[in-house]
Design an enzyme around this catalytic site. Sequence first.
Site, PDB file in Angstrom:
ATOM      1  N   PRO A  10       4.302  -0.191  30.069  1.00 45.88           N
ATOM      2  CA  PRO A  10       3.191  -0.645  29.243  1.00 45.88           C
ATOM      3  C   PRO A  10       3.557  -1.718  28.230  1.00 45.88           C
ATOM      4  CG  PRO A  10       3.805   1.623  28.699  1.00 45.88           C
ATOM      5  CD  PRO A  10       4.513   1.256  29.973  1.00 45.88           C
ATOM      6  N   ASN A  11       2.655  -2.659  28.094  1.00 50.56           N
ATOM      7  CA  ASN A  11       2.720  -3.757  27.116  1.00 50.56           C
ATOM      8  C   ASN A  11       3.751  -4.833  27.450  1.00 50.56           C
ATOM      9  OD1 ASN A  11       0.688  -2.706  25.269  1.00 50.56           O
ATOM     10  ND2 ASN A  11       2.149  -1.055  24.919  1.00 50.56           N
ATOM     11  N   ARG A  18       3.555 -10.878  22.433  1.00 50.43           N
ATOM     12  CA  ARG A  18       3.679  -9.622  21.699  1.00 50.43           C
ATOM     13  C   ARG A  18       4.901  -9.654  20.780  1.00 50.43           C
ATOM     14  NH1 ARG A  18       6.314  -4.351  24.668  1.00 50.43           N
ATOM     15  NH2 ARG A  18       5.847  -2.947  22.964  1.00 50.43           N
ATOM     16  N   TYR A  23      10.678  -9.391  20.596  1.00 48.46           N
ATOM     17  CA  TYR A  23      10.879  -9.530  22.043  1.00 48.46           C
ATOM     18  C   TYR A  23      11.109 -10.968  22.511  1.00 48.46           C
ATOM     19  CZ  TYR A  23       9.139  -4.746  21.963  1.00 48.46           C
ATOM     20  OH  TYR A  23       8.982  -3.412  21.696  1.00 48.46           O
ATOM     21  N   ASN A  74      12.322  -0.733  32.774  1.00 46.14           N
ATOM     22  CA  ASN A  74      12.027  -0.769  31.343  1.00 46.14           C
ATOM     23  C   ASN A  74      10.724   0.006  31.176  1.00 46.14           C
ATOM     24  OD1 ASN A  74      11.267  -1.229  28.744  1.00 46.14           O
ATOM     25  ND2 ASN A  74      11.820  -3.390  28.744  1.00 46.14           N
ATOM     26  N   ALA A  77       7.149   2.224  25.941  1.00 40.56           N
ATOM     27  CA  ALA A  77       7.045   3.396  25.058  1.00 40.56           C
ATOM     28  C   ALA A  77       7.101   4.730  25.820  1.00 40.56           C
ATOM     29  CB  ALA A  77       5.773   3.311  24.231  1.00 40.56           C
ATOM     30  N   HIS A  80      10.052   7.240  25.423  1.00 38.69           N
ATOM     31  CA  HIS A  80      10.254   8.151  24.308  1.00 38.69           C
ATOM     32  C   HIS A  80       9.548   9.492  24.469  1.00 38.69           C
ATOM     33  CE1 HIS A  80      11.885   4.457  22.837  1.00 38.69           C
ATOM     34  NE2 HIS A  80      10.709   3.865  22.800  1.00 38.69           N
ATOM     35  N   GLU A  98      18.098   2.340  32.944  1.00 43.53           N
ATOM     36  CA  GLU A  98      17.046   2.094  31.941  1.00 43.53           C
ATOM     37  C   GLU A  98      17.426   0.852  31.129  1.00 43.53           C
ATOM     38  OE1 GLU A  98      16.026   5.619  29.564  1.00 43.53           O
ATOM     39  OE2 GLU A  98      15.912   4.314  27.816  1.00 43.53           O
ATOM     40  N   HIS A 100      16.182  -1.834  27.912  1.00 40.93           N
ATOM     41  CA  HIS A 100      15.290  -2.203  26.802  1.00 40.93           C
ATOM     42  C   HIS A 100      15.695  -3.571  26.296  1.00 40.93           C
ATOM     43  CE1 HIS A 100      13.473   1.682  26.774  1.00 40.93           C
ATOM     44  NE2 HIS A 100      14.682   2.202  26.867  1.00 40.93           N
ATOM     45  N   ARG A 107      15.438   0.106  15.256  1.00 44.53           N
ATOM     46  CA  ARG A 107      14.004   0.135  14.991  1.00 44.53           C
ATOM     47  C   ARG A 107      13.555   1.533  14.538  1.00 44.53           C
ATOM     48  NH1 ARG A 107      11.088  -2.424  19.933  1.00 44.53           N
ATOM     49  NH2 ARG A 107       9.389  -2.547  18.398  1.00 44.53           N
ATOM     50  N   ARG A 111      11.908   5.564  18.376  1.00 43.56           N
ATOM     51  CA  ARG A 111      12.457   4.803  19.509  1.00 43.56           C
ATOM     52  C   ARG A 111      13.922   5.150  19.800  1.00 43.56           C
ATOM     53  NH1 ARG A 111       8.463   0.832  20.303  1.00 43.56           N
ATOM     54  NH2 ARG A 111       7.468   0.281  18.337  1.00 43.56           N
TER      55      ARG A 111
HETATM   56  C1  DQA Z   1      11.029  -1.573  24.813  1.00 40.58           C
HETATM   57  C2  DQA Z   1      11.263  -0.672  23.603  1.00 40.58           C
HETATM   58  C3  DQA Z   1      10.190   0.396  23.489  1.00 40.58           C
HETATM   59  O1  DQA Z   1      10.423   1.211  22.328  1.00 40.58           O
HETATM   60  C4  DQA Z   1       8.825  -0.260  23.339  1.00 40.58           C
HETATM   61  O2  DQA Z   1       7.817   0.726  23.300  1.00 40.58           O
HETATM   62  C5  DQA Z   1       8.559  -1.269  24.392  1.00 40.58           C
HETATM   63  C6  DQA Z   1       9.632  -2.177  24.787  1.00 40.58           C
HETATM   64  C7  DQA Z   1      12.044  -2.731  24.895  1.00 40.58           C
HETATM   65  O3  DQA Z   1      12.141  -3.339  25.947  1.00 40.58           O
HETATM   66  O4  DQA Z   1      12.713  -3.039  23.906  1.00 40.58           O
HETATM   67  O5  DQA Z   1       7.441  -1.413  24.870  1.00 40.58           O
HETATM   68  O6  DQA Z   1      11.159  -0.799  25.997  1.00 40.58           O
END
Ligand code: DQA
Length: 142
Positions: A10-11, A18, A23, A74, A77, A80, A98, A100, A107, A111
């Site tokens: 997501p996102n 964003r 990022y 990746n 969120a 978590h 995994e 990130h 942060r 997280r």
């Molecule tokens: C993330 C870190 C996560 O905590 C966050 O919710 C993301 C991006 C990262 O790539 O740093 O959406 O996975």
Amino acid sequence: MNAYLILNGPNLNALGQREPDVYGHKTLADLEKEIKAFAASRGFEVTFRQSNHEGALIDWIQEAEGKYQGLVMNPGAFTHYSYAIRDALASLSIPSVEVHISNVHKREAFRHQSVLAPVMNGQIVGLGFHGYRLALDYLESL
Ligand code: DQA
């Protein structure tokens, strides 16, 4: 030729727009282009997928079995708190990493925990897009 699945949660479709201070300014399309060029230079294939939906990610994890030699994920969120994604990963027999983009340990406290890392081969955090390359290098080394 080895083939790897790269899942973004997501996102991550909003990369570039964003929180650029966290990022960076590059987009998900830039990431896909970079990783595909990297894969071509190393002689393996990658399939890229992104979803904002937990169920879609779980379907792709389940379908990866037998189709790919490894998974780079990746989970955004979901990292978590998603026990459903954890269960899907735990039943995979192919290796998984995994990734990130940001250094989650610098942060917010929520997280700092990954409910997924214990059922994956390893975790790469805070190295930006380069983390995806490192994860693929590791999978190729197996
Ligand atoms: C993330 C870190 C996560 O905590 C966050 O919710 C993301 C991006 C990262 O790539 O740093 O959406 O996975």
